[in-house]
Design a protein around this motif. Structure first.
Motif, PDB file in Angstrom:
ATOM      1  N   MET A 149      -2.568   3.252  -6.304  1.00 53.59           N
ATOM      2  CA  MET A 149      -1.993   2.170  -8.027  1.00 53.59           C
ATOM      3  C   MET A 149      -2.811   3.736  -8.971  1.00 53.59           C
ATOM      4  SD  MET A 149      -3.039  -1.641  -8.078  1.00 53.59           S
ATOM      5  CE  MET A 149      -2.922  -1.259  -9.204  1.00 53.59           C
ATOM      6  N   LEU A 150      -4.377   4.360  -8.443  1.00 57.36           N
ATOM      7  CA  LEU A 150      -4.938   5.300  -9.200  1.00 57.36           C
ATOM      8  C   LEU A 150      -4.228   6.871  -8.886  1.00 57.36           C
ATOM      9  CD1 LEU A 150      -7.239   7.071 -10.705  1.00 57.36           C
ATOM     10  CD2 LEU A 150      -8.311   6.889  -8.930  1.00 57.36           C
ATOM     11  N   ALA A 151      -3.606   6.743  -8.019  1.00 59.01           N
ATOM     12  CA  ALA A 151      -2.607   8.036  -7.910  1.00 59.01           C
ATOM     13  C   ALA A 151      -1.197   7.687  -8.826  1.00 59.01           C
ATOM     14  CB  ALA A 151      -2.140   8.253  -5.911  1.00 59.01           C
ATOM     15  N   ALA A 152      -0.749   6.800  -8.785  1.00 62.09           N
ATOM     16  CA  ALA A 152       0.496   6.456  -9.224  1.00 62.09           C
ATOM     17  C   ALA A 152       0.051   6.112 -10.967  1.00 62.09           C
ATOM     18  CB  ALA A 152       0.768   5.038  -9.320  1.00 62.09           C
ATOM     19  N   THR A 153      -0.743   5.993 -11.927  1.00 64.16           N
ATOM     20  CA  THR A 153      -1.345   6.226 -12.770  1.00 64.16           C
ATOM     21  C   THR A 153      -2.135   8.146 -13.387  1.00 64.16           C
ATOM     22  OG1 THR A 153      -2.464   3.963 -12.493  1.00 64.16           O
ATOM     23  CG2 THR A 153      -3.199   5.520 -14.202  1.00 64.16           C
ATOM     24  N   VAL A 154      -2.018   8.198 -11.908  1.00 59.18           N
ATOM     25  CA  VAL A 154      -1.847   9.676 -12.599  1.00 59.18           C
ATOM     26  C   VAL A 154      -0.325  10.359 -12.633  1.00 59.18           C
ATOM     27  CG1 VAL A 154      -2.395  12.111 -11.630  1.00 59.18           C
ATOM     28  CG2 VAL A 154      -3.545  10.308 -11.748  1.00 59.18           C
ATOM     29  N   VAL A 155       0.606  10.502 -12.209  1.00 61.70           N
ATOM     30  CA  VAL A 155       1.208  10.312 -12.033  1.00 61.70           C
ATOM     31  C   VAL A 155       2.596  10.067 -13.432  1.00 61.70           C
ATOM     32  CG1 VAL A 155       4.522  10.377 -10.841  1.00 61.70           C
ATOM     33  CG2 VAL A 155       2.047  10.678  -9.694  1.00 61.70           C
ATOM     34  N   GLY A 156       1.967   9.196 -13.773  1.00 61.73           N
ATOM     35  CA  GLY A 156       2.519   8.049 -15.318  1.00 61.73           C
ATOM     36  C   GLY A 156       2.500   9.287 -15.782  1.00 61.73           C
ATOM     37  N   LEU A 157       1.256  10.054 -16.690  1.00 65.51           N
ATOM     38  CA  LEU A 157       0.657  10.688 -17.675  1.00 65.51           C
ATOM     39  C   LEU A 157       2.116  11.621 -17.467  1.00 65.51           C
ATOM     40  CD1 LEU A 157      -3.216  10.980 -16.495  1.00 65.51           C
ATOM     41  CD2 LEU A 157      -1.635   9.197 -17.991  1.00 65.51           C
ATOM     42  N   PHE A 158       2.258  11.991 -16.645  1.00 62.01           N
ATOM     43  CA  PHE A 158       3.312  13.284 -16.630  1.00 62.01           C
ATOM     44  C   PHE A 158       5.140  12.724 -16.073  1.00 62.01           C
ATOM     45  CE2 PHE A 158      -0.546  14.501 -15.206  1.00 62.01           C
ATOM     46  CZ  PHE A 158      -0.934  15.217 -15.528  1.00 62.01           C
ATOM     47  N   ASP A 159       5.339  11.586 -16.653  1.00 63.75           N
ATOM     48  CA  ASP A 159       6.651  10.855 -16.951  1.00 63.75           C
ATOM     49  C   ASP A 159       7.265  11.792 -17.109  1.00 63.75           C
ATOM     50  OD1 ASP A 159       5.986   8.724 -14.523  1.00 63.75           O
ATOM     51  OD2 ASP A 159       6.148   7.250 -16.119  1.00 63.75           O
ATOM     52  N   ASP A 160       7.876  11.414 -18.341  1.00 66.12           N
ATOM     53  CA  ASP A 160       8.118  12.392 -19.305  1.00 66.12           C
ATOM     54  C   ASP A 160       8.612  14.023 -19.023  1.00 66.12           C
ATOM     55  OD1 ASP A 160       8.570  10.601 -20.957  1.00 66.12           O
ATOM     56  OD2 ASP A 160       7.266  11.325 -22.672  1.00 66.12           O
ATOM     57  N   ARG A 161       7.420  14.826 -18.059  1.00 67.99           N
ATOM     58  CA  ARG A 161       8.013  16.173 -17.530  1.00 67.99           C
ATOM     59  C   ARG A 161       8.337  15.720 -16.453  1.00 67.99           C
ATOM     60  NH1 ARG A 161       5.839  20.689 -19.710  1.00 67.99           N
ATOM     61  NH2 ARG A 161       4.699  19.754 -21.213  1.00 67.99           N
ATOM     62  N   SER A 198     -12.839   7.900   4.154  1.00 68.03           N
ATOM     63  CA  SER A 198     -11.561   7.726   4.345  1.00 68.03           C
ATOM     64  C   SER A 198     -11.116   7.481   2.615  1.00 68.03           C
ATOM     65  CB  SER A 198     -10.672   6.882   5.799  1.00 68.03           C
ATOM     66  OG  SER A 198     -10.944   5.852   5.269  1.00 68.03           O
ATOM     67  N   VAL A 199     -11.784   6.314   2.448  1.00 68.34           N
ATOM     68  CA  VAL A 199     -11.493   5.543   0.621  1.00 68.34           C
ATOM     69  C   VAL A 199     -11.755   7.335  -0.624  1.00 68.34           C
ATOM     70  CG1 VAL A 199     -11.433   3.812  -0.941  1.00 68.34           C
ATOM     71  CG2 VAL A 199     -11.200   3.320   1.656  1.00 68.34           C
ATOM     72  N   PHE A 200     -12.244   7.058  -0.189  1.00 66.34           N
ATOM     73  CA  PHE A 200     -12.724   8.623  -1.379  1.00 66.34           C
ATOM     74  C   PHE A 200     -12.047   9.436  -1.157  1.00 66.34           C
ATOM     75  CE2 PHE A 200     -16.688   4.987  -1.206  1.00 66.34           C
ATOM     76  CZ  PHE A 200     -16.492   4.629  -1.940  1.00 66.34           C
ATOM     77  N   VAL A 201     -11.982   9.497  -0.312  1.00 66.83           N
ATOM     78  CA  VAL A 201     -11.644  11.212   0.402  1.00 66.83           C
ATOM     79  C   VAL A 201     -10.480  11.032   0.367  1.00 66.83           C
ATOM     80  CG1 VAL A 201     -10.814  12.953   2.010  1.00 66.83           C
ATOM     81  CG2 VAL A 201     -12.962  12.118   1.870  1.00 66.83           C
ATOM     82  N   THR A 202      -9.994  10.121   0.737  1.00 65.82           N
ATOM     83  CA  THR A 202      -8.014  10.030  -0.025  1.00 65.82           C
ATOM     84  C   THR A 202      -7.388   9.416  -1.519  1.00 65.82           C
ATOM     85  OG1 THR A 202      -7.559   8.784   2.037  1.00 65.82           O
ATOM     86  CG2 THR A 202      -5.863   8.826   0.763  1.00 65.82           C
ATOM     87  N   THR A 203      -8.565   9.301  -2.551  1.00 62.72           N
ATOM     88  CA  THR A 203      -8.117   8.909  -2.938  1.00 62.72           C
ATOM     89  C   THR A 203      -8.188  10.099  -4.386  1.00 62.72           C
ATOM     90  OG1 THR A 203      -9.392   6.081  -3.530  1.00 62.72           O
ATOM     91  CG2 THR A 203      -8.904   7.418  -5.479  1.00 62.72           C
ATOM     92  N   CYS A 204      -9.174  11.452  -3.922  1.00 68.94           N
ATOM     93  CA  CYS A 204      -9.525  11.994  -4.765  1.00 68.94           C
ATOM     94  C   CYS A 204      -8.588  13.126  -4.096  1.00 68.94           C
ATOM     95  CB  CYS A 204     -10.748  13.136  -4.215  1.00 68.94           C
ATOM     96  SG  CYS A 204     -12.717  12.098  -4.409  1.00 68.94           S
ATOM     97  N   THR A 205      -8.251  13.594  -2.908  1.00 70.28           N
ATOM     98  CA  THR A 205      -7.445  14.413  -2.785  1.00 70.28           C
ATOM     99  C   THR A 205      -5.360  13.890  -3.071  1.00 70.28           C
ATOM    100  OG1 THR A 205      -6.626  13.280  -0.207  1.00 70.28           O
ATOM    101  CG2 THR A 205      -8.049  15.377  -0.511  1.00 70.28           C
ATOM    102  N   ASP A 206      -4.728  12.878  -3.334  1.00 70.88           N
ATOM    103  CA  ASP A 206      -4.430  11.919  -3.716  1.00 70.88           C
ATOM    104  C   ASP A 206      -3.846  12.448  -5.436  1.00 70.88           C
ATOM    105  OD1 ASP A 206      -2.734  11.108  -1.558  1.00 70.88           O
ATOM    106  OD2 ASP A 206      -3.196   9.479  -1.620  1.00 70.88           O
ATOM    107  N   SER A 207      -4.832  12.087  -6.137  1.00 71.20           N
ATOM    108  CA  SER A 207      -4.956  11.553  -7.378  1.00 71.20           C
ATOM    109  C   SER A 207      -5.258  13.463  -8.176  1.00 71.20           C
ATOM    110  CB  SER A 207      -6.383  10.915  -7.791  1.00 71.20           C
ATOM    111  OG  SER A 207      -5.895   9.638  -7.891  1.00 71.20           O
ATOM    112  N   MET A 208      -6.006  14.108  -7.086  1.00 70.45           N
ATOM    113  CA  MET A 208      -6.458  15.472  -8.239  1.00 70.45           C
ATOM    114  C   MET A 208      -5.091  16.256  -7.327  1.00 70.45           C
ATOM    115  SD  MET A 208      -9.432  16.030  -8.945  1.00 70.45           S
ATOM    116  CE  MET A 208      -8.977  17.581  -9.627  1.00 70.45           C
ATOM    117  N   GLY A 209      -4.583  15.819  -6.274  1.00 69.53           N
ATOM    118  CA  GLY A 209      -2.768  16.557  -5.550  1.00 69.53           C
ATOM    119  C   GLY A 209      -1.724  16.395  -7.019  1.00 69.53           C
ATOM    120  N   PHE A 210      -1.980  15.366  -7.507  1.00 67.84           N
ATOM    121  CA  PHE A 210      -0.771  14.800  -8.469  1.00 67.84           C
ATOM    122  C   PHE A 210      -1.731  15.744  -9.971  1.00 67.84           C
ATOM    123  CE2 PHE A 210       0.046  10.654  -5.855  1.00 67.84           C
ATOM    124  CZ  PHE A 210       1.098  11.105  -5.255  1.00 67.84           C
ATOM    125  N   PHE A 211      -2.765  15.443  -9.723  1.00 66.22           N
ATOM    126  CA  PHE A 211      -3.156  16.052 -11.538  1.00 66.22           C
ATOM    127  C   PHE A 211      -2.818  16.873 -11.497  1.00 66.22           C
ATOM    128  CE2 PHE A 211      -6.578  16.646 -14.557  1.00 66.22           C
ATOM    129  CZ  PHE A 211      -6.093  16.445 -15.655  1.00 66.22           C
TER     130      PHE A 211
END
Length: 465
Positions: A311-323, A439-452
């Motif tokens: 959900m956090l990763a999806a939130t990051v993506v949502g910041l750039f919906d228009d683009r 693995s939870v923390f690493v996945t969160t960081c790589t997904d969120s930072m990757g999108f951001f």
């Protein structure tokens, strides 16, 4: 099935080239049991090693194990139960009377007997203990008083200890003159008047030394002593580091209370190696004999824990919906950035968790490990970035998109390398098993930072603006 139809059991025809029971052999045994030919089933099973009999029960469907156990009951001795998978053994033990379990436990060394009894319900456990003779009961109750997965649970009390003032001849006469002594040992422990170990003597030394020589003159005084409350993983590391065959276990006062042998350590190393890998994936114990309800509960819990990260990763993506809506190709590529970062983070995480588990990574070399993994991440990120950047340019013909794609992949690889080290090391510092939560923390960081990173760089560059 008649006896004449039973397959040959002489030699090793029951096993394949990898020493596994052949499927046709297992089927033949189960067919004999199903046909009521218990004598034929016993004829097939009797030549097997106890470990292979244990494998036979593990390969048998759960609903057929009780029938098979009744057919070959006289072959189910303590050695078979000691080799059996925990879940399979627990199922069979539940079908036995307390006195039958006590008979099996009395045949075993203390550590194996404890392994059978420790997982029983409290009432059943007390019933079995009451059925044991006083000496065995006292030894097992003492072992059960120690923490799970500690040296106290792992050790066996059947050992040879002799006073330090004896000669080699005294020791030989003692070993030959007492039939009740254990027969499985590689060395004898030499103790002082307070029963504290002061040295060890290998059997080879005793056999090759004149009788009149004092044990104190030939014994090895340097020895690795195992505290009774030491975690079994740490015990295994000491055996591995110092190439031990056996080691004395001592209580808080330093008195000899038992010994750990290398055959037990082999099982521990195997268990711990597989355990960390499974914990990283959230797959629980990963035992195919584990009841389905336990497996579902473990895996579902882990998936629910990972849900907020998605959900956090999806939130990051949502910041750039228009683009993304104006430049759809961003949606195609951002998954590659996060996915490659996740793969890189998993590689680093696996290496670091293993290094922590084997004591290769300690406070003295943590900084060096971080620098090493950052160099690896930078090298991999550079190579991958150049490759995907060139590919994106050739495919889309957009130099700005190619540069953003390459930079995002490079940065996320750096992030993956950094968090792949810092997360498990930090958890370990706070006495949290890094294999469980990393693995939870690493996945969160790589997904969120990757999108951001990718979408943020795209915004800065003006892509889709």
């Amino acid at each position: 099935m008649s006896d004449t139809e039973l397959p040959e059991v002489e030699g090793e025809t029951q096993l394949d080239e990898d020493d596994r029971l052949k499927p046709e052999f297992v089927r033949a045994v189960l067919d004999a049991v199903e046909d009521g030919n218990d004598e034929g089933a016993r004829a097939l099973v009797e030549p097997l090693h106890p470990a292979d009999i244990a494998d036979l029960f593990e390969l048998t469907p759960e609903e057929d194990r009780g029938t098979l156990a009744r057919a070959v009951a006289d072959l189910l001795n303590g050695d078979v139960f000691a080799e059996m998978n925990d879940y399979v053994r627990e199922q069979l033990i539940q079908a036995l009377e307390p006195h039958q379990v006590a008979d099996i436990a009395s045949e075993l060394d203390t550590d194996d007997a404890v392994a059978i009894i420790e997982d029983m319900d409290a009432d059943e456990q007390r019933a079995v203990l009451r059925a044991l003779d006083p000496d065995d009961r006292a030894a097992i109750e003492e072992a059960l008083s120690y923490p799970e997965e500690s040296a106290g649970r792992l050790m066996q009390r059947e050992l040879i200890a002799v006073p330090e003032h004896w000669t080699v001849g005294d020791a030989i006469d003692f070993l030959r003159g007492h039939d009740e002594l254990t027969t499985d040992f590689w060395e004898i422990f030499v103790v002082d008047e307070r029963h504290k170990p002061v040295g060890t003597c290998q059997l080879s030394w005793i056999l090759r030394t004149p009788r009149d020589i004092a044990l104190a003159d030939v014994m090895k005084r340097e020895q690795t002593l195992i505290p009774v409350d030491m975690d079994q993983e740490e015990v295994a590391l000491r055996f591995q580091k110092y190439a031990l065959i056996s080691a004395a276990v001592v209580d808080a006062s330093g008195r000899l209370v038992g010994m750990v042998t290398v055959d037990d350590i082999v099982h521990i190393i195997q268990e711990e190696a597989g355990e960390d890998t499974l914990l990283l994936s959230g797959a629980g114990e990963g035992d195919i004999n584990e009841p389905i309800r336990f497996t579902v509960r473990t895996r579902l819990t882990w998936l629910l824990i990972n849900l907020p990260t998605a959900m956090l990763a999806a939130t990051v993506v949502g910041l750039f919906d228009d683009r993304i809506a104006r430049f759809a190709v961003l949606a195609q590529l951002m998954g590659i950035v996060s996915g490659m970062g996740g793969n890189a983070g998993t590689q680093t995480l696996a290496v670091v968790v293993r290094a922590l588990a084997t004591n290769q990574l300690t406070g003295s070399n943590t900084l060096r490990m971080i620098v090493r993994e950052l160099r690896i991440a930078a090298s991999n990120g550079t190579g991958l970035g150049l490759l995907v950047g060139a590919g994106a340019y050739l495919w889309f013909g957009n130099p700005g998109l190619a540069i953003v794609f390459a930079l995002a992949l490079f940065i996320n690889n750096i992030v993956a390398g950094l968090v792949g080290v810092l997360v498990p090391v930090t958890l370990d510092r706070f006495n949290v098993d890094p294999a469980v939560a990393s693995s939870v923390f690493v996945t969160t960081c790589t997904d969120s930072m990757g999108f951001f990173t990718f979408l943020g760089l795209a915004a800065l560059w003006g892509l889709g603006g």
